[in-house]
Design a protein around this motif. Structure first.
Motif: not given
Length: 135
Positions: A127-129, A131-135
Motif C-alpha cells: 500500500t505504501i509502495y 501510494w508512493w508510486r502514484s504521487r
C-alpha cells in the motif's frame, strides 16, 4: 485463481500426510527420524509445491500494476508463501507421545497467525509502495 493454486498445493501436501498417517503413522515417523525414502519424498514434495507456488506468485507480483484488487492478491501471495514455508510435510511433528498432540496444535495455531500477520505486513508495505508510486 491464485487461491486455487494455494489450495491445490496445500491439498497435495495434506494428501501425502493423509495417505501415510492413516495407514501406519509409526512407520512414517520412524522413517522421518531415519531420513528414509518417505522423508525424502516429503522433502521433494515440499520443494516442488513451494517452487510452483513461488513461480505463480512471482508472476502475480510482476504483473501487479495490471491487475484489479492488487492488495488482495498480495495478501494471498504472501499468506501462501508463508504457509508453504511454515507447514512442511517433512517436518511433521510426532503426535503419538504424551502432550505432543497439544504442542502440535499450538504450533499450528502460531504458524497460522504468523502467516496471516506476514500477509498483512506485506499488504501494508505494498500500500505504501503503490501510494508512493502514484504521487
Amino acid at each position: 485463481m491464485l487461491i486455487g493454486f494455494l489450495v491445490l498445493m496445500l491439498g497435495v501436501r495434506l494428501s501425502f500426510l493423509w495417505r501415510f498417517l492413516m495407514t501406519d503413522p509409526e512407520l512414517l515417523w520412524s522413517d522421518f527420524e531415519r531420513r528414509g525414502d518417505k522423508y525424502k519424498l516429503a522433502w521433494l514434495l515440499d520443494l516442488a509445491t513451494f517452487g510452483f507456488f513461488f513461480g505463480v506468485s512471482a508472476l502475480t507480483v510482476y504483473k501487479l500494476h495490471e491487475m484489479t484488487f492488487p492488495l488482495v492478491r498480495v495478501f494471498v501471495v504472501f499468506l501462501g508463501l508463508s504457509l508453504l514455508i511454515r507447514l512442511r510435510v517433512h517436518r511433521f511433528p510426532r503426535t503419538n507421545v504424551p502432550r505432543a498432540f497439544e504442542e502440535a496444535k499450538a504450533d499450528l495455531i502460531v504458524h497460522l497467525v504468523m502467516s496471516v500477520l506476514s500477509g498483512i505486513g506485506m499488504v501494508i508495505v505494498t500500500t505504501i509502495y503503490l501510494w508512493w508510486r502514484s504521487r
